[in-house]
Design a protein around this motif. Structure first.
Motif, PDB file in Angstrom:
ATOM      1  N   ILE A  92      20.261   7.131  -8.041  1.00 31.09           N
ATOM      2  CA  ILE A  92      19.680   8.121  -7.461  1.00 31.09           C
ATOM      3  C   ILE A  92      18.327   8.643  -7.656  1.00 31.09           C
ATOM      4  CG2 ILE A  92      19.864   9.256  -4.943  1.00 31.09           C
ATOM      5  CD1 ILE A  92      23.187   7.966  -4.883  1.00 31.09           C
ATOM      6  N   PHE A  93      17.232   8.488  -6.661  1.00 31.26           N
ATOM      7  CA  PHE A  93      16.218   9.732  -6.798  1.00 31.26           C
ATOM      8  C   PHE A  93      16.076  10.779  -6.185  1.00 31.26           C
ATOM      9  CE2 PHE A  93      15.595   5.597  -8.798  1.00 31.26           C
ATOM     10  CZ  PHE A  93      15.338   5.767 -10.237  1.00 31.26           C
ATOM     11  N   PRO A  94      15.227  12.171  -7.152  1.00 30.35           N
ATOM     12  CA  PRO A  94      14.905  13.357  -6.012  1.00 30.35           C
ATOM     13  C   PRO A  94      14.932  13.098  -4.713  1.00 30.35           C
ATOM     14  CG  PRO A  94      14.506  13.158  -8.371  1.00 30.35           C
ATOM     15  CD  PRO A  94      15.148  11.853  -8.135  1.00 30.35           C
ATOM     16  N   SER A  95      14.888  13.426  -4.027  1.00 36.03           N
ATOM     17  CA  SER A  95      15.011  13.136  -2.658  1.00 36.03           C
ATOM     18  C   SER A  95      13.201  13.510  -2.017  1.00 36.03           C
ATOM     19  CB  SER A  95      15.402  14.109  -1.095  1.00 36.03           C
ATOM     20  OG  SER A  95      15.054  15.735  -1.465  1.00 36.03           O
ATOM     21  N   GLY A  96      12.373  13.025  -1.293  1.00 39.59           N
ATOM     22  CA  GLY A  96      10.995  13.377  -1.128  1.00 39.59           C
ATOM     23  C   GLY A  96       9.717  12.433  -2.208  1.00 39.59           C
ATOM     24  N   LYS A  97       8.450  12.254  -1.985  1.00 44.76           N
ATOM     25  CA  LYS A  97       7.880  11.442  -2.802  1.00 44.76           C
ATOM     26  C   LYS A  97       7.962  10.732  -4.611  1.00 44.76           C
ATOM     27  CE  LYS A  97       3.050  11.053  -3.343  1.00 44.76           C
ATOM     28  NZ  LYS A  97       3.235   9.932  -4.582  1.00 44.76           N
ATOM     29  N   ALA A  98       9.495  12.330  -4.725  1.00 41.99           N
ATOM     30  CA  ALA A  98       9.531  11.136  -6.658  1.00 41.99           C
ATOM     31  C   ALA A  98      10.867  10.107  -5.941  1.00 41.99           C
ATOM     32  CB  ALA A  98      10.571  12.291  -6.969  1.00 41.99           C
ATOM     33  N   SER A  99      11.488  10.101  -5.028  1.00 46.05           N
ATOM     34  CA  SER A  99      12.345   8.421  -4.620  1.00 46.05           C
ATOM     35  C   SER A  99      11.011   7.592  -4.370  1.00 46.05           C
ATOM     36  CB  SER A  99      13.624   8.253  -3.216  1.00 46.05           C
ATOM     37  OG  SER A  99      14.228   9.553  -3.896  1.00 46.05           O
ATOM     38  N   TRP A 100      10.406   8.047  -3.477  1.00 46.41           N
ATOM     39  CA  TRP A 100       9.548   6.379  -2.548  1.00 46.41           C
ATOM     40  C   TRP A 100       8.054   6.276  -3.978  1.00 46.41           C
ATOM     41  CZ3 TRP A 100       9.115   3.693   0.904  1.00 46.41           C
ATOM     42  CH2 TRP A 100       8.284   3.252   0.415  1.00 46.41           C
ATOM     43  N   ASP A 101       7.766   7.352  -4.927  1.00 42.56           N
ATOM     44  CA  ASP A 101       7.371   6.799  -5.741  1.00 42.56           C
ATOM     45  C   ASP A 101       7.993   5.767  -6.750  1.00 42.56           C
ATOM     46  OD1 ASP A 101       4.988   8.228  -5.577  1.00 42.56           O
ATOM     47  OD2 ASP A 101       5.482   9.384  -6.850  1.00 42.56           O
ATOM     48  N   GLN A 102       9.082   6.433  -7.281  1.00 42.25           N
ATOM     49  CA  GLN A 102      10.600   5.227  -7.876  1.00 42.25           C
ATOM     50  C   GLN A 102      10.185   4.236  -6.832  1.00 42.25           C
ATOM     51  OE1 GLN A 102      11.915   5.518 -10.811  1.00 42.25           O
ATOM     52  NE2 GLN A 102      12.146   2.973 -10.336  1.00 42.25           N
ATOM     53  N   VAL A 103      10.658   3.948  -4.962  1.00 40.36           N
ATOM     54  CA  VAL A 103      10.327   2.644  -4.746  1.00 40.36           C
ATOM     55  C   VAL A 103       8.558   1.663  -5.523  1.00 40.36           C
ATOM     56  CG1 VAL A 103      10.054   1.619  -2.914  1.00 40.36           C
ATOM     57  CG2 VAL A 103      11.915   3.247  -2.977  1.00 40.36           C
ATOM     58  N   ALA A 104       7.549   2.649  -5.384  1.00 41.74           N
ATOM     59  CA  ALA A 104       6.597   1.928  -5.679  1.00 41.74           C
ATOM     60  C   ALA A 104       6.329   1.230  -7.157  1.00 41.74           C
ATOM     61  CB  ALA A 104       5.519   2.598  -5.839  1.00 41.74           C
TER      62      ALA A 104
ATOM     63  N   ASN B 194       0.434  -1.159  -0.059  1.00 46.38           N
ATOM     64  CA  ASN B 194       0.257   0.082   0.122  1.00 46.38           C
ATOM     65  C   ASN B 194       1.432   1.424  -0.233  1.00 46.38           C
ATOM     66  OD1 ASN B 194      -2.336  -1.701   0.220  1.00 46.38           O
ATOM     67  ND2 ASN B 194      -2.009  -1.407   2.623  1.00 46.38           N
ATOM     68  N   PHE B 195       1.944   1.494  -1.025  1.00 46.42           N
ATOM     69  CA  PHE B 195       2.705   2.169  -1.474  1.00 46.42           C
ATOM     70  C   PHE B 195       1.782   3.824  -1.006  1.00 46.42           C
ATOM     71  CE2 PHE B 195       5.010  -0.879  -3.028  1.00 46.42           C
ATOM     72  CZ  PHE B 195       6.148  -1.314  -2.201  1.00 46.42           C
ATOM     73  N   GLN B 196       1.207   4.194  -1.514  1.00 43.04           N
ATOM     74  CA  GLN B 196       0.616   5.956  -1.676  1.00 43.04           C
ATOM     75  C   GLN B 196       0.112   5.604   0.646  1.00 43.04           C
ATOM     76  OE1 GLN B 196       1.775   7.949  -3.545  1.00 43.04           O
ATOM     77  NE2 GLN B 196       2.167   5.990  -4.571  1.00 43.04           N
ATOM     78  N   GLU B 197      -0.130   4.716   0.615  1.00 40.95           N
ATOM     79  CA  GLU B 197      -1.137   4.707   1.626  1.00 40.95           C
ATOM     80  C   GLU B 197       0.036   5.076   2.822  1.00 40.95           C
ATOM     81  OE1 GLU B 197      -2.088   2.663   0.410  1.00 40.95           O
ATOM     82  OE2 GLU B 197      -4.096   2.629  -0.835  1.00 40.95           O
ATOM     83  N   ILE B 198       1.179   5.010   2.471  1.00 42.00           N
ATOM     84  CA  ILE B 198       2.395   4.787   3.535  1.00 42.00           C
ATOM     85  C   ILE B 198       3.104   5.453   3.545  1.00 42.00           C
ATOM     86  CG2 ILE B 198       2.083   2.654   4.462  1.00 42.00           C
ATOM     87  CD1 ILE B 198       4.217   1.349   2.933  1.00 42.00           C
ATOM     88  N   TRP B 199       2.656   6.684   2.091  1.00 47.07           N
ATOM     89  CA  TRP B 199       3.972   7.096   1.998  1.00 47.07           C
ATOM     90  C   TRP B 199       3.978   8.385   3.495  1.00 47.07           C
ATOM     91  CZ3 TRP B 199       8.463   9.424   0.994  1.00 47.07           C
ATOM     92  CH2 TRP B 199       7.917  11.146   1.050  1.00 47.07           C
ATOM     93  N   GLY B 200       4.897   8.728   4.187  1.00 46.25           N
ATOM     94  CA  GLY B 200       4.504  10.093   5.103  1.00 46.25           C
ATOM     95  C   GLY B 200       4.302   9.516   6.467  1.00 46.25           C
ATOM     96  N   GLN B 201       3.732   8.393   6.456  1.00 44.90           N
ATOM     97  CA  GLN B 201       3.872   7.378   7.573  1.00 44.90           C
ATOM     98  C   GLN B 201       5.148   7.394   8.041  1.00 44.90           C
ATOM     99  OE1 GLN B 201       0.060   7.276   8.951  1.00 44.90           O
ATOM    100  NE2 GLN B 201       0.155   9.167   7.346  1.00 44.90           N
ATOM    101  N   TYR B 202       6.176   6.667   8.074  1.00 43.64           N
ATOM    102  CA  TYR B 202       7.256   6.073   7.454  1.00 43.64           C
ATOM    103  C   TYR B 202       8.495   6.304   7.704  1.00 43.64           C
ATOM    104  CZ  TYR B 202       4.311   2.390   9.301  1.00 43.64           C
ATOM    105  OH  TYR B 202       3.174   0.903   9.712  1.00 43.64           O
TER     106      TYR B 202
END
Length: 182
Positions: free
Chosen positions: A61-73, A39-47
């Motif tokens: 290496i991806f830009p910091s923040g949500k862009a990095s998290w979106d790449q993980v997803a 549930n990537f979008q639900e846990i973004w910013g939670q952890y």
């Protein structure tokens, strides 16, 4: 400055009472359980810290923040289901005292689209189609305002041979050679 000795938790095996006795590893156990739900979008910013960074196995290496998290997803989107089972890790407090770092290895068990149910079992006896080793470097930051245990994840770096997964995706027609630039 390098240090030849430093207190560290050295753990072999899956999560257990011993690993959960360490605050960062108890947090990591909970995070891994949530992460493996996909549930990537639900846990973004939670952890994660707001400047979370991600490094792929290819070194990108991806830009910091949500862009990095979106790449993980995106990287995990090829799996229909997956589970990380740690088998070795070392965790130590950062020199600055603001958090911890962990180097670890885990088995990544996964199912892929157009699966054949090959029957590889994890430590809990659940069946998966593939099993690949993966290495991780995590940086955890102490944060009294963090939603889960006063800790947030600042960095995830993955070292893994993605070849076996890519070959299987190509065999199943989920990926095409052109997706690889071939």
């Amino acid at each position: 400055m390098s240090s030849f000795t430093k207190p560290a938790l050295i753990h072999q095996g899956d999560w257990d009472a011993e690993s959960d006795a360490h605050p960062a590893m108890k947090w990591m156990h909970e995070y891994t359980d949530e992460f493996d739900k996909g549930n990537f979008q639900e846990i973004w910013g939670q952890y994660q810290t707001s400047d979370f960074t991600y490094a792929k196995p290819n070194g990108q290496i991806f830009p910091s923040g949500k862009a990095s998290w979106d790449q993980v997803a995106e990287d995990y989107s090829f799996f229909t289901k997956y589970h990380h089972e740690p088998y070795f890790f070392v965790c130590w407090e950062r020199q600055q005292g603001d958090g911890w770092e962990m180097l670890g290895n885990a088995w990544l068990f996964a199912n892929l689209p157009n699966g054949n149910g090959s029957g590889i079992k994890d430590g809990k006896g659940r069946e998966w189609e593939i099993k690949v080793p993966a290495g991780f470097h995590f940086v955890y930051m102490k944060d009294s305002s963090a939603k889960h245990g006063g800790i947030n994840l600042a960095t995830t770096s993955v070292t893994s041979d993605t070849g076996p997964v890519v070959v299987e995706l190509l065999k199943r027609g989920v990926m095409k050679p052109s997706d690889l630039g071939i």
